[in-house]
Design a protein around this motif. Sequence first.
Motif, mmCIF file in Angstrom:
data_model
loop_
_atom_site.group_PDB
_atom_site.id
_atom_site.type_symbol
_atom_site.label_atom_id
_atom_site.label_comp_id
_atom_site.label_asym_id
_atom_site.label_seq_id
_atom_site.Cartn_x
_atom_site.Cartn_y
_atom_site.Cartn_z
ATOM 1 N N ARG A 190 -13.415 -5.427 -4.070
ATOM 2 C CA ARG A 190 -12.356 -5.403 -5.083
ATOM 3 C C ARG A 190 -12.986 -4.936 -6.383
ATOM 4 N N SER A 191 -12.473 -3.844 -6.911
ATOM 5 C CA SER A 191 -13.103 -3.264 -8.100
ATOM 6 C C SER A 191 -12.099 -2.449 -8.901
ATOM 7 N N ASP A 192 -12.181 -2.607 -10.218
ATOM 8 C CA ASP A 192 -11.416 -1.743 -11.123
ATOM 9 C C ASP A 192 -12.258 -0.463 -11.263
ATOM 10 N N TRP A 193 -11.870 0.558 -10.544
ATOM 11 C CA TRP A 193 -12.669 1.787 -10.380
ATOM 12 C C TRP A 193 -14.133 1.435 -10.131
ATOM 13 N N PHE A 194 -15.072 1.803 -11.035
ATOM 14 C CA PHE A 194 -16.498 1.618 -10.718
ATOM 15 C C PHE A 194 -17.036 0.242 -11.113
ATOM 16 N N VAL A 202 0.836 -1.213 0.000
ATOM 17 C CA VAL A 202 0.000 0.000 0.000
ATOM 18 C C VAL A 202 0.867 1.258 0.000
ATOM 19 N N LEU A 203 0.299 2.324 -0.567
ATOM 20 C CA LEU A 203 0.934 3.632 -0.466
ATOM 21 C C LEU A 203 0.995 4.028 1.007
ATOM 22 N N ILE A 204 2.066 4.706 1.398
ATOM 23 C CA ILE A 204 2.140 5.241 2.763
ATOM 24 C C ILE A 204 1.262 6.497 2.804
ATOM 25 N N PRO A 205 0.205 6.504 3.614
ATOM 26 C CA PRO A 205 -0.695 7.664 3.626
ATOM 27 C C PRO A 205 0.069 8.948 3.939
ATOM 28 N N ARG A 206 -0.221 10.002 3.181
ATOM 29 C CA ARG A 206 0.461 11.288 3.322
ATOM 30 C C ARG A 206 -0.389 12.260 4.132
ATOM 31 N N ASP A 245 -10.714 -1.084 -4.081
ATOM 32 C CA ASP A 245 -9.355 -1.073 -4.634
ATOM 33 C C ASP A 245 -9.252 -2.259 -5.585
ATOM 34 N N VAL A 246 -8.427 -2.101 -6.601
ATOM 35 C CA VAL A 246 -8.241 -3.197 -7.551
ATOM 36 C C VAL A 246 -7.254 -4.218 -6.983
ATOM 37 N N SER A 247 -6.492 -3.827 -5.965
ATOM 38 C CA SER A 247 -5.473 -4.706 -5.390
ATOM 39 C C SER A 247 -6.025 -5.455 -4.175
ATOM 40 N N SER A 252 -11.562 10.260 -3.739
ATOM 41 C CA SER A 252 -10.445 9.426 -4.201
ATOM 42 C C SER A 252 -9.115 10.171 -4.166
ATOM 43 N N ASN A 253 -8.106 9.449 -3.736
ATOM 44 C CA ASN A 253 -6.719 9.885 -3.923
ATOM 45 C C ASN A 253 -6.137 8.884 -4.916
ATOM 46 N N PRO A 254 -6.365 9.117 -6.203
ATOM 47 C CA PRO A 254 -5.971 8.101 -7.195
ATOM 48 C C PRO A 254 -4.488 8.221 -7.547
ATOM 49 N N PRO A 255 -3.952 7.245 -8.268
ATOM 50 C CA PRO A 255 -2.588 7.421 -8.778
ATOM 51 C C PRO A 255 -2.565 8.659 -9.672
ATOM 52 N N TYR A 256 -1.517 9.504 -9.540
ATOM 53 C CA TYR A 256 -1.470 10.686 -10.419
ATOM 54 C C TYR A 256 -0.046 11.080 -10.820
ATOM 55 N N LEU A 276 -18.465 6.717 -1.267
ATOM 56 C CA LEU A 276 -17.633 5.738 -1.970
ATOM 57 C C LEU A 276 -16.208 6.260 -2.013
ATOM 58 N N GLU A 277 -15.278 5.428 -1.529
ATOM 59 C CA GLU A 277 -13.871 5.785 -1.706
ATOM 60 C C GLU A 277 -13.242 4.868 -2.750
ATOM 61 N N LEU A 278 -12.622 5.463 -3.761
ATOM 62 C CA LEU A 278 -11.977 4.678 -4.820
ATOM 63 C C LEU A 278 -10.470 4.671 -4.613
ATOM 64 N N GLY A 279 -9.851 3.484 -4.665
ATOM 65 C CA GLY A 279 -8.399 3.365 -4.477
ATOM 66 C C GLY A 279 -8.056 3.526 -3.014
ATOM 67 N N THR A 280 -8.633 2.666 -2.173
ATOM 68 C CA THR A 280 -8.543 2.870 -0.713
ATOM 69 C C THR A 280 -7.162 2.551 -0.138
ATOM 70 N N GLY A 281 -6.371 1.704 -0.811
ATOM 71 C CA GLY A 281 -5.019 1.389 -0.307
ATOM 72 C C GLY A 281 -5.080 0.839 1.112
ATOM 73 N N LEU A 293 1.403 0.524 -8.914
ATOM 74 C CA LEU A 293 -0.051 0.579 -9.133
ATOM 75 C C LEU A 293 -0.692 1.748 -8.383
ATOM 76 N N ALA A 294 -0.075 2.134 -7.271
ATOM 77 C CA ALA A 294 -0.636 3.218 -6.452
ATOM 78 C C ALA A 294 -0.183 4.590 -6.944
ATOM 79 N N LEU A 295 0.769 4.616 -7.876
ATOM 80 C CA LEU A 295 1.386 5.890 -8.259
ATOM 81 C C LEU A 295 1.126 6.277 -9.710
HETATM 82 C C1 LIG Z 1 -2.421 6.938 -4.438
HETATM 83 S S1 LIG Z 1 -2.967 5.404 -3.800
HETATM 84 C C2 LIG Z 1 -4.087 5.957 -2.525
HETATM 85 C C3 LIG Z 1 -4.174 5.032 -1.348
HETATM 86 C C4 LIG Z 1 -4.957 5.617 -0.150
HETATM 87 N N1 LIG Z 1 -6.303 5.980 -0.525
HETATM 88 C C5 LIG Z 1 -4.252 6.837 0.406
HETATM 89 O O1 LIG Z 1 -4.709 7.947 0.172
HETATM 90 O O2 LIG Z 1 -3.228 6.670 1.091
HETATM 91 C C6 LIG Z 1 -4.031 4.873 -5.090
HETATM 92 C C7 LIG Z 1 -4.742 3.539 -4.889
HETATM 93 O O3 LIG Z 1 -5.502 3.283 -6.086
HETATM 94 C C8 LIG Z 1 -5.487 1.888 -6.334
HETATM 95 N N2 LIG Z 1 -5.792 1.657 -7.756
HETATM 96 C C9 LIG Z 1 -4.960 1.747 -8.833
HETATM 97 N N3 LIG Z 1 -5.627 1.438 -9.951
HETATM 98 C C10 LIG Z 1 -6.895 1.157 -9.592
HETATM 99 C C11 LIG Z 1 -8.058 0.756 -10.330
HETATM 100 N N4 LIG Z 1 -8.027 0.573 -11.646
HETATM 101 N N5 LIG Z 1 -9.203 0.549 -9.644
HETATM 102 C C12 LIG Z 1 -9.234 0.709 -8.276
HETATM 103 N N6 LIG Z 1 -8.166 1.082 -7.539
HETATM 104 C C13 LIG Z 1 -7.015 1.296 -8.194
HETATM 105 C C14 LIG Z 1 -4.096 1.449 -5.937
HETATM 106 O O4 LIG Z 1 -4.038 0.076 -5.671
HETATM 107 C C15 LIG Z 1 -3.856 2.332 -4.704
HETATM 108 O O5 LIG Z 1 -4.228 1.653 -3.530
#
Ligand SMILES: C[S@@+](CC[C@H](N)C(=O)[O-])C[C@H]1O[C@@H](n2cnc3c(N)ncnc32)[C@H](O)[C@@H]1O
Length: 277
Positions: free
Chosen positions: A165-169, A88-92, A141-143, A182-186, A115-120, A205-207
């Motif tokens: 477990r979900s690929d986004w929606f 998992v990403l280290i929460p910031r 989260d997809v992971s 959401s705090n998505p990969p960016y 709904l939180e997307l990408g919960t890590g 995957l998180a970045l």
């Molecule tokens: C930047 S991290 C955020 C983690 C946590 N929410 C936080 O703020 O510390 C992004 C998260 O999005 C997830 N992710 C990446 N692609 C995804 C997808 N297609 N569907 C769902 N989650 C996804 C990653 O596994 C990761 O846990």
Amino acid sequence: MNAVESGATIADLLGESGLPRHEAALLLRSVLRCEPAHLIAHAERTVDPPMSLTAQAWFARRRAGEPVSYITGAQEFYGIALRVNADVLIPRCETELLVDLALERIPPGSSARVLELGTGSGAIAVALATQRPELKITAADVSEAALRVARLNARRHGAEIDFVRSDWFESTGSGPFDIIVSNPPYVAAGDPHLEQGDVRFEPRLALLAGADGLACIRKIAERARGHLRPGGSLLMEHGYDQGERCIRQLRELGYTGVADFPDLAGLPRTCAAVWRG
Ligand SMILES: C[S@@+](CC[C@H](N)C(=O)[O-])C[C@H]1O[C@@H](n2cnc3c(N)ncnc32)[C@H](O)[C@@H]1O
């Protein structure tokens, strides 16, 4: 003779760690499970050899660059002690803004659907649930490996969250949700930060989010429209230089009340928008 063979004291271990003192102290505190004052008050105390060995192994991992949070398995977020690992990403701390903005939009006592997307690690969802236990929170989260960490954190804090477990929606159900956060990969592919510091150890995957770092933000903004109730809010964290592009995109997609909020360092960090339906 090394520090362990000679019966190392706290002062010996800290002095010989080869790390900045605050990092060595943090790691040693975690090994000894003690408060900061203990290291000072008992600097001449001899440390048990197994603990000395653990401390020295942890110091070596840190010298090799591994993040302190992955070594200790712990990170604080929104005043909550979370478990973390390399899945998992280290929460910031800047992500706490996302929690604040969500809470501002939810009246106290409300059982709004979030709904939180990408919960890590589950940081955002667990923070929201502990602040407002009445909320109905789904966190995706997809992971699967990340979801295991998130479920553990929710259990530790007695947070009732529906993890999926979900690929986004894809598998979140259609809602409708009052708030999507959401705090998505960016991070853009090839960004030099990927090769620097703690980030080197975090899951790609998180970045990573495509050539411009906006691929996930774009996808979430487009699809959230079909999952928000009329008047519902979308909140997304973004990179320090992505604010204007996020705002433009949200307006083009038909969102209203589009705004961007700075983090504590004054950098544009989180965009908010309302879907009128
Ligand atoms: C930047 S991290 C955020 C983690 C946590 N929410 C936080 O703020 O510390 C992004 C998260 O999005 C997830 N992710 C990446 N692609 C995804 C997808 N297609 N569907 C769902 N989650 C996804 C990653 O596994 C990761 O846990």
